[in-house]
Write a protein that holds these residues in place. Structure first.
Motif, PDB file in Angstrom:
ATOM      1  N   LEU A 163       0.843  -1.197   0.000  1.00 50.28           N
ATOM      2  CA  LEU A 163       0.000   0.000   0.000  1.00 50.28           C
ATOM      3  C   LEU A 163       0.882   1.253   0.000  1.00 50.28           C
ATOM      4  O   LEU A 163       1.465   1.604   1.021  1.00 50.28           O
ATOM      5  CB  LEU A 163      -0.899  -0.009   1.250  1.00 50.28           C
ATOM      6  CG  LEU A 163      -1.732  -1.292   1.448  1.00 50.28           C
ATOM      7  CD1 LEU A 163      -2.317  -1.343   2.860  1.00 50.28           C
ATOM      8  CD2 LEU A 163      -2.837  -1.381   0.406  1.00 50.28           C
ATOM      9  N   GLU A 209       1.388   5.521  -1.219  1.00 51.65           N
ATOM     10  CA  GLU A 209       0.582   6.727  -1.078  1.00 51.65           C
ATOM     11  C   GLU A 209      -0.436   6.859  -2.219  1.00 51.65           C
ATOM     12  O   GLU A 209      -1.578   7.253  -2.011  1.00 51.65           O
ATOM     13  CB  GLU A 209       1.514   7.936  -1.053  1.00 51.65           C
ATOM     14  CG  GLU A 209       0.939   9.090  -0.301  1.00 51.65           C
ATOM     15  CD  GLU A 209       1.992  10.168  -0.021  1.00 51.65           C
ATOM     16  OE1 GLU A 209       3.152  10.033  -0.474  1.00 51.65           O
ATOM     17  OE2 GLU A 209       1.632  11.131   0.646  1.00 51.65           O
ATOM     18  N   LEU A 233      -3.360   4.684  -1.583  1.00 56.88           N
ATOM     19  CA  LEU A 233      -4.249   5.280  -0.580  1.00 56.88           C
ATOM     20  C   LEU A 233      -5.208   6.265  -1.254  1.00 56.88           C
ATOM     21  O   LEU A 233      -6.426   6.206  -1.046  1.00 56.88           O
ATOM     22  CB  LEU A 233      -3.424   5.991   0.505  1.00 56.88           C
ATOM     23  CG  LEU A 233      -4.184   6.966   1.416  1.00 56.88           C
ATOM     24  CD1 LEU A 233      -5.186   6.221   2.289  1.00 56.88           C
ATOM     25  CD2 LEU A 233      -3.223   7.754   2.299  1.00 56.88           C
ATOM     26  N   HIS A 234      -4.645   7.148  -2.076  1.00 56.44           N
ATOM     27  CA  HIS A 234      -5.495   8.141  -2.751  1.00 56.44           C
ATOM     28  C   HIS A 234      -6.476   7.466  -3.701  1.00 56.44           C
ATOM     29  O   HIS A 234      -7.653   7.828  -3.756  1.00 56.44           O
ATOM     30  CB  HIS A 234      -4.635   9.162  -3.496  1.00 56.44           C
ATOM     31  CG  HIS A 234      -3.818  10.014  -2.581  1.00 56.44           C
ATOM     32  ND1 HIS A 234      -4.385  10.720  -1.539  1.00 56.44           N
ATOM     33  CD2 HIS A 234      -2.492  10.255  -2.503  1.00 56.44           C
ATOM     34  CE1 HIS A 234      -3.432  11.365  -0.873  1.00 56.44           C
ATOM     35  NE2 HIS A 234      -2.277  11.090  -1.432  1.00 56.44           N
ATOM     36  N   ALA A 259       1.940  -1.873   4.265  1.00 54.21           N
ATOM     37  CA  ALA A 259       2.338  -0.567   3.757  1.00 54.21           C
ATOM     38  C   ALA A 259       3.613  -0.761   2.937  1.00 54.21           C
ATOM     39  O   ALA A 259       4.373  -1.709   3.174  1.00 54.21           O
ATOM     40  CB  ALA A 259       2.586   0.385   4.915  1.00 54.21           C
ATOM     41  N   TRP A 298      -0.401   8.961   6.274  1.00 53.57           N
ATOM     42  CA  TRP A 298      -1.024   7.791   5.665  1.00 53.57           C
ATOM     43  C   TRP A 298      -2.036   7.167   6.623  1.00 53.57           C
ATOM     44  O   TRP A 298      -3.113   6.743   6.215  1.00 53.57           O
ATOM     45  CB  TRP A 298       0.003   6.714   5.365  1.00 53.57           C
ATOM     46  CG  TRP A 298       0.958   7.045   4.270  1.00 53.57           C
ATOM     47  CD1 TRP A 298       1.071   8.234   3.597  1.00 53.57           C
ATOM     48  CD2 TRP A 298       1.929   6.163   3.730  1.00 53.57           C
ATOM     49  NE1 TRP A 298       2.065   8.127   2.685  1.00 53.57           N
ATOM     50  CE2 TRP A 298       2.617   6.880   2.740  1.00 53.57           C
ATOM     51  CE3 TRP A 298       2.281   4.845   3.999  1.00 53.57           C
ATOM     52  CZ2 TRP A 298       3.645   6.303   2.009  1.00 53.57           C
ATOM     53  CZ3 TRP A 298       3.299   4.278   3.280  1.00 53.57           C
ATOM     54  CH2 TRP A 298       3.979   4.995   2.282  1.00 53.57           C
ATOM     55  N   GLY A 325      -5.122   8.927   6.682  1.00 50.54           N
ATOM     56  CA  GLY A 325      -5.778   8.722   5.384  1.00 50.54           C
ATOM     57  C   GLY A 325      -6.587   7.438   5.363  1.00 50.54           C
ATOM     58  O   GLY A 325      -7.764   7.426   4.998  1.00 50.54           O
ATOM     59  N   TRP A 326      -5.960   6.345   5.802  1.00 47.44           N
ATOM     60  CA  TRP A 326      -6.685   5.070   5.787  1.00 47.44           C
ATOM     61  C   TRP A 326      -7.856   5.099   6.776  1.00 47.44           C
ATOM     62  O   TRP A 326      -8.885   4.461   6.554  1.00 47.44           O
ATOM     63  CB  TRP A 326      -5.740   3.893   6.077  1.00 47.44           C
ATOM     64  CG  TRP A 326      -4.846   3.586   4.903  1.00 47.44           C
ATOM     65  CD1 TRP A 326      -3.523   3.879   4.792  1.00 47.44           C
ATOM     66  CD2 TRP A 326      -5.220   2.971   3.658  1.00 47.44           C
ATOM     67  NE1 TRP A 326      -3.047   3.473   3.556  1.00 47.44           N
ATOM     68  CE2 TRP A 326      -4.065   2.910   2.839  1.00 47.44           C
ATOM     69  CE3 TRP A 326      -6.423   2.462   3.150  1.00 47.44           C
ATOM     70  CZ2 TRP A 326      -4.069   2.372   1.547  1.00 47.44           C
ATOM     71  CZ3 TRP A 326      -6.427   1.910   1.865  1.00 47.44           C
ATOM     72  CH2 TRP A 326      -5.260   1.867   1.083  1.00 47.44           C
ATOM     73  N   LEU A 366      -6.271  -3.128   6.606  1.00 47.19           N
ATOM     74  CA  LEU A 366      -7.250  -2.715   5.602  1.00 47.19           C
ATOM     75  C   LEU A 366      -8.416  -3.711   5.573  1.00 47.19           C
ATOM     76  O   LEU A 366      -9.584  -3.327   5.540  1.00 47.19           O
ATOM     77  CB  LEU A 366      -6.575  -2.629   4.224  1.00 47.19           C
ATOM     78  CG  LEU A 366      -7.471  -2.324   3.025  1.00 47.19           C
ATOM     79  CD1 LEU A 366      -8.181  -0.982   3.198  1.00 47.19           C
ATOM     80  CD2 LEU A 366      -6.662  -2.327   1.723  1.00 47.19           C
ATOM     81  N   PHE A 375      -2.118   1.332  10.881  1.00 51.76           N
ATOM     82  CA  PHE A 375      -3.418   1.612  10.249  1.00 51.76           C
ATOM     83  C   PHE A 375      -4.537   0.972  11.074  1.00 51.76           C
ATOM     84  O   PHE A 375      -5.507   0.465  10.524  1.00 51.76           O
ATOM     85  CB  PHE A 375      -3.484   1.057   8.815  1.00 51.76           C
ATOM     86  CG  PHE A 375      -2.466   1.620   7.853  1.00 51.76           C
ATOM     87  CD1 PHE A 375      -1.760   2.785   8.125  1.00 51.76           C
ATOM     88  CD2 PHE A 375      -2.230   0.968   6.631  1.00 51.76           C
ATOM     89  CE1 PHE A 375      -0.828   3.290   7.215  1.00 51.76           C
ATOM     90  CE2 PHE A 375      -1.296   1.470   5.726  1.00 51.76           C
ATOM     91  CZ  PHE A 375      -0.592   2.622   6.017  1.00 51.76           C
TER      92      PHE A 375
END
Ligand code: CAA
Length: 258
Positions: A29, A31, A34-35, A66, A84, A87-88, A113, A141
Motif C-alpha cells: 500500500l 501513497e 491510498l489516494h 504498507a 497515511w 488517510g486510511w 485494511l 493503520f
C-alpha cells in the motif's frame, strides 16, 4: 468508470468492485494507492446505484502491508505531513457496506485494511499477520486496536509482538474472518455476499453498518439507545413501508433505489 494507477475499478450490477493492483509488489500500500482507494470508495459511496463494495487483491496477496520501500526514507515530519494512517482511517466515513475478499497475504497494513472492511471472506490460502514489529515499528493503520477488539488481548498481543502469521483456519477459529472458502470459490462466494447486500434496501443496509460499527465504540446501554433511535427513524423510509407490504402481500420488495 475512472482509470487509476494502482487499482482496478468496475461494477457488477449494484456491486462496486475495487481490486488492488500492484501485483509485482504484492499490493504493498503506497501513497498513490491510498489516494486511489479512497477516491474510488468515495465515488461508489456517492453513487445511489451502488449498494455494496467488494474489495479484493490478487490470488497471491490481498496486500502485504504498507509499502516499506516508500516508507524507508520518510522523516517524522514527512510522516506527519503525509499522514497515511489518518488517510486510511478516512475509510470509516464510507457508509456503504464493504466486503473484503482475502486471498494470500494480508499483512501489516493489508491485514488492517481487511479489518477496516465490514465483512471479511477469506480463501483457504489466506495468511494474516502484523509483522511491523520485525521492522522496528508498530501497526499503524489500526491493527493494534481493531485486532484486540476482534480477537481479544492475548491473541492480538501475540500476533503484534511476535509478527507470527496465522493461516485461514486459525483466523476463522479466533473470529478474525466471517467465512473461509476454497481459493477457487473466493471470487464467486464474496461476490454472492456483496450482491445479496446490494439487493437490500440502501437505507437499511447503511443504517445497519453504522449500528454494528458503533458496537465497537459505545457501552451496551448507549449502543442500545442508539439502535432504538435508528430503528424508529427507519420507520420514516419508503423502503420500510414497501418491505412490510411486500411481506404481507407475499411478493418480492421493490426498493426505492431501483
Ligand atoms: N512493501 C514494499 N514491497 C513489498 C512489500 C511491502 N510491504 N511486501 C512485498 N514487497 C515486494 C518485495 O520487496 C518483492 O519486490 P522485488 O521483487 O522488487 O524484490 C515483491 O514484493 C515480492 O515479495 P517477496 O519476493 O518478498 O515474496 P515472498 O513470497 O518471498 O515473501 C512476504 C512474501 C512474506 C509477504 C514478504 O514479501 C514480506 O515479508 N513482505 C513484507 C511484509 C511486511 O512486513 N508488512 C508490513 C509492512 S509495515 C506496515 O504495514 C505498517 C502499518 O501498519 C501501516
Amino acid at each position: 468508470t475512472k482509470a487509476y494507477e494502482t487499482i482496478l475499478v468496475d461494477t457488477d450490477g449494484r456491486v462496486g468492485l475495487l481490486t488492488l493492483n500492484r501485483p509485482d509488489a504484492l499490493n504493498a500500500l503506497n501513497e498513490q494507492m491510498l489516494h486511489d482507494v479512497l477516491d474510488a470508495l468515495r465515488g461508489f459511496d456517492a453513487d445511489e446505484g451502488i449498494g455494496c463494495i467488494l474489495l479484493r487483491g490478487s490470488e497471491r496477496a490481498f496486500a502485504a502491508g504498507a509499502d516499506i520501500k516508500q516508507m524507508q526514507h520518510l522523516s517524522v515530519a514527512e510522516m506527519v505531513e503525509r499522514d497515511w494512517s489518518g488517510g486510511w482511517m478516512a475509510m470509516g466515513a464510507i457508509r456503504t457496506p464493504i466486503v473484503a475478499a482475502v486471498s494470500g497475504f494480508a499483512l501489516g497494513g493489508g491485514c488492517e485494511l481487511a479489518m477496516a472492511c465490514d465483512i471479511l471472506v477469506a480463501a483457504d490460502t489466506a495468511r494474516f499477520g502484523q509483522p511491523e514489529v520485525k521492522l522496528g515499528i508498530s501497526p499503524g493503520f489500526g491493527g493494534s486496536q481493531r485486532l484486540a477488539r476482534l480477537v481479544g488481548k492475548p491473541r492480538a498481543m501475540e500476533m503484534c509482538l511476535t509478527g507470527r502469521m496465522i493461516d485461514a483456519a486459525e483466523a476463522d477459529r479466533i473470529g478474525l474472518v466471517s467465512r473461509v472458502v476454497p481459493a477457487a470459490e473466493l471470487a464467486a462466494a464474496s461476490l454472492e455476499i456483496a450482491r445479496t447486500i446490494a439487493g437490500m434496501s440502501r437505507s437499511a443496509t447503511r443504517a445497519i453498518k453504522e449500528l454494528v460499527n458503533r458496537a465497537e465504540e459505545l457501552s451496551l446501554a448507549e449502543g442500545l439507545r442508539f439502535e432504538r433511535q435508528v430503528f424508529h427513524g427507519l420507520f420514516s423510509t419508503a423502503d420500510r413501508a414497501e418491505g412490510m407490504s411486500a411481506f404481507v402481500e407475499k411478493r418480492p420488495a421493490r426498493w426505492s433505489h431501483r
